[in-house]
Design a protein around this motif. Structure first.
Motif, PDB file in Angstrom:
ATOM      1  N   GLY A 255       0.957  -1.309   0.072  1.00 39.88           N
ATOM      2  CA  GLY A 255       0.038  -0.009   0.036  1.00 39.88           C
ATOM      3  C   GLY A 255       0.769   1.191  -0.009  1.00 39.88           C
ATOM      4  N   SER A 256       0.182   2.495  -0.172  1.00 49.08           N
ATOM      5  CA  SER A 256       0.830   3.691   0.053  1.00 49.08           C
ATOM      6  C   SER A 256       0.792   4.374   1.342  1.00 49.08           C
ATOM      7  N   GLY A 257       0.593   3.764   2.285  1.00 45.41           N
ATOM      8  CA  GLY A 257       0.793   4.124   3.602  1.00 45.41           C
ATOM      9  C   GLY A 257       2.308   4.392   4.172  1.00 45.41           C
ATOM     10  N   ILE A 258       2.368   5.143   5.333  1.00 46.85           N
ATOM     11  CA  ILE A 258       3.739   5.868   5.464  1.00 46.85           C
ATOM     12  C   ILE A 258       3.784   4.793   6.582  1.00 46.85           C
ATOM     13  N   HIS A 259       4.672   3.756   6.840  1.00 45.29           N
ATOM     14  CA  HIS A 259       4.772   2.844   8.014  1.00 45.29           C
ATOM     15  C   HIS A 259       6.357   2.374   7.948  1.00 45.29           C
ATOM     16  N   ILE A 260       6.951   1.851   9.193  1.00 46.87           N
ATOM     17  CA  ILE A 260       8.333   1.628   8.970  1.00 46.87           C
ATOM     18  C   ILE A 260       8.666   0.585   8.068  1.00 46.87           C
ATOM     19  N   MET A 261       7.851  -0.685   7.733  1.00 43.89           N
ATOM     20  CA  MET A 261       8.149  -1.769   6.910  1.00 43.89           C
ATOM     21  C   MET A 261       8.194  -1.028   5.501  1.00 43.89           C
ATOM     22  N   ASN A 262       7.155  -0.153   5.139  1.00 42.92           N
ATOM     23  CA  ASN A 262       7.266   0.271   3.771  1.00 42.92           C
ATOM     24  C   ASN A 262       7.979   1.239   3.523  1.00 42.92           C
ATOM     25  N   MET A 263       8.770   2.122   4.457  1.00 46.16           N
ATOM     26  CA  MET A 263       9.930   2.978   4.190  1.00 46.16           C
ATOM     27  C   MET A 263      11.083   2.187   4.160  1.00 46.16           C
TER      28      MET A 263
ATOM     29  N   ILE B  55      13.484   1.588 -12.869  1.00 44.08           N
ATOM     30  CA  ILE B  55      13.192   0.988 -11.447  1.00 44.08           C
ATOM     31  C   ILE B  55      13.461   2.302 -10.822  1.00 44.08           C
ATOM     32  N   LEU B  56      14.548   3.044 -10.777  1.00 39.12           N
ATOM     33  CA  LEU B  56      14.277   4.322 -10.150  1.00 39.12           C
ATOM     34  C   LEU B  56      13.321   5.470 -10.078  1.00 39.12           C
ATOM     35  N   LEU B  57      12.811   5.410 -11.637  1.00 39.60           N
ATOM     36  CA  LEU B  57      11.704   6.342 -11.895  1.00 39.60           C
ATOM     37  C   LEU B  57      10.434   5.759 -11.131  1.00 39.60           C
ATOM     38  N   PHE B  58      10.271   4.556 -10.987  1.00 33.55           N
ATOM     39  CA  PHE B  58       9.264   4.008 -10.255  1.00 33.55           C
ATOM     40  C   PHE B  58       9.327   4.211  -8.850  1.00 33.55           C
ATOM     41  N   ILE B  59      10.647   4.256  -8.443  1.00 32.65           N
ATOM     42  CA  ILE B  59      10.685   4.393  -6.886  1.00 32.65           C
ATOM     43  C   ILE B  59      10.376   6.054  -6.338  1.00 32.65           C
ATOM     44  N   VAL B  60      10.676   6.883  -7.407  1.00 34.38           N
ATOM     45  CA  VAL B  60      10.372   8.397  -7.199  1.00 34.38           C
ATOM     46  C   VAL B  60       8.953   8.529  -7.209  1.00 34.38           C
ATOM     47  N   TYR B  61       8.292   7.929  -8.461  1.00 34.99           N
ATOM     48  CA  TYR B  61       6.852   7.804  -8.400  1.00 34.99           C
ATOM     49  C   TYR B  61       6.335   7.490  -6.993  1.00 34.99           C
ATOM     50  N   ARG B  62       6.821   6.356  -6.527  1.00 34.53           N
ATOM     51  CA  ARG B  62       6.225   5.812  -5.297  1.00 34.53           C
ATOM     52  C   ARG B  62       6.441   6.709  -4.262  1.00 34.53           C
ATOM     53  N   PHE B  63       7.625   7.343  -4.043  1.00 34.87           N
ATOM     54  CA  PHE B  63       7.700   8.485  -3.177  1.00 34.87           C
ATOM     55  C   PHE B  63       6.718   9.511  -3.261  1.00 34.87           C
ATOM     56  N   GLY B  64       6.459  10.077  -4.502  1.00 37.64           N
ATOM     57  CA  GLY B  64       5.572  11.088  -4.687  1.00 37.64           C
ATOM     58  C   GLY B  64       4.036  10.613  -4.110  1.00 37.64           C
ATOM     59  N   SER B  65       3.732   9.344  -4.575  1.00 44.60           N
ATOM     60  CA  SER B  65       2.340   8.832  -4.274  1.00 44.60           C
ATOM     61  C   SER B  65       2.294   8.546  -2.573  1.00 44.60           C
ATOM     62  N   MET B  66       3.302   8.556  -1.994  1.00 45.39           N
ATOM     63  CA  MET B  66       3.273   8.409  -0.570  1.00 45.39           C
ATOM     64  C   MET B  66       3.209   9.806  -0.017  1.00 45.39           C
ATOM     65  N   GLY B  67       3.525  10.519  -0.751  1.00 41.99           N
ATOM     66  CA  GLY B  67       3.615  12.159  -0.219  1.00 41.99           C
ATOM     67  C   GLY B  67       4.926  12.285   0.386  1.00 41.99           C
TER      68      GLY B  67
ATOM     69  N   THR C 121       5.914  18.194  -3.839  1.00 40.45           N
ATOM     70  CA  THR C 121       5.580  18.474  -5.357  1.00 40.45           C
ATOM     71  C   THR C 121       4.425  19.630  -5.510  1.00 40.45           C
ATOM     72  N   SER C 122       3.778  19.995  -4.203  1.00 37.27           N
ATOM     73  CA  SER C 122       2.659  21.174  -4.345  1.00 37.27           C
ATOM     74  C   SER C 122       3.457  22.347  -3.693  1.00 37.27           C
ATOM     75  N   ALA C 123       2.738  23.364  -3.706  1.00 36.50           N
ATOM     76  CA  ALA C 123       2.997  24.829  -3.207  1.00 36.50           C
ATOM     77  C   ALA C 123       2.953  24.829  -1.761  1.00 36.50           C
ATOM     78  N   SER C 124       2.196  24.112  -1.187  1.00 39.47           N
ATOM     79  CA  SER C 124       1.967  24.037   0.459  1.00 39.47           C
ATOM     80  C   SER C 124       3.207  23.454   0.773  1.00 39.47           C
ATOM     81  N   ASP C 125       3.954  22.731   0.321  1.00 37.90           N
ATOM     82  CA  ASP C 125       5.370  21.956   0.792  1.00 37.90           C
ATOM     83  C   ASP C 125       6.262  22.948   0.863  1.00 37.90           C
ATOM     84  N   TRP C 126       6.239  24.147   0.274  1.00 41.78           N
ATOM     85  CA  TRP C 126       7.431  25.178   0.221  1.00 41.78           C
ATOM     86  C   TRP C 126       6.960  26.406   0.940  1.00 41.78           C
ATOM     87  N   VAL C 127       5.837  26.406   1.723  1.00 38.36           N
ATOM     88  CA  VAL C 127       5.323  27.624   2.519  1.00 38.36           C
ATOM     89  C   VAL C 127       6.422  28.163   3.578  1.00 38.36           C
TER      90      VAL C 127
END
Length: 177
Positions: free
Chosen positions: A81-89, A138-150, A154-160
């Motif tokens: 899944g795309s949840g942020i938990h220790i095993m996934n990270m 594979i690297l592109l997929f991993i970067v996509y995965r990081f993006g989907s996990m948040g 990638t958004s303006a609110s991340d740089w406030v």
């Protein structure tokens, strides 16, 4: 007592084939029994072309290997899944480091084939490029995965936090009458 002749015999390799066949009768060969080989055919060495084909085939196997392994990894990521938990990270960071290491060591991966390829005059550059392309995918997929996990900004609110606070150019205050 005279025993009947056998269709197949063991230990008679020194006798020529015609004499061996004369000792036998017409009973079918046992299942899996190999025909005697011609001495000339068994002593022939592999031709240069067959060695080159074999080397190219092995190089293609090594080039396609990361893609085949990643299919299983992608399935495991999907199951996590795309949840942020220790095993996934931990899993995602491991998957991020592995292609980077592989990209740094492309020549080490193909080291066993490089010497033979030079000797047989086989160009394995295309196989190396396929290997590098699969690692980059594979690297592109991993970067996509990081993006989907948040985890990627990638958004303006991340740089406030980096946007400076504007100071007011005018100040108005109410007074007492």
């Amino acid at each position: 007592a005279k025993y009947p002749p056998r269709r197949w015999t063991f230990g008679l390799d020194a006798i020529p084939r015609q004499e061996r066949l004369a000792l036998t009768i017409t009973i079918p060969e046992p299942m899996g029994q190999l025909e005697p080989r011609d001495e000339q055919k068994s002593r022939t060495e592999l031709s240069e072309k067959s060695k080159q084909e074999f080397l190219a085939k092995k190089a293609w196997e090594m080039a396609k290997q990361p893609g085949g392994q990643f299919l299983m990894t992608a399935f495991m990521m999907w199951m996590m899944g795309s949840g942020i938990h220790i095993m996934n990270m931990m899993f995602i960071f491991y998957q991020l480091v592995a292609p980077i290491k592989s990209l740094m060591n492309v020549n080490q991966v193909f080291k066993g084939l490089n010497d033979s390829a030079k000797e047989l005059k086989v160009d394995i550059t295309l196989q190396k490029l396929v290997f590098v392309a699969s690692q980059l995918a594979i690297l592109l997929f991993i970067v996509y995965r990081f993006g989907s996990m948040g985890l990627l900004p990638t958004s303006a609110s991340d740089w406030v936090g980096m946007v400076p606070v504007k100071s007011a150019s005018h100040f108005a205050a109410g007074g007492l009458i």
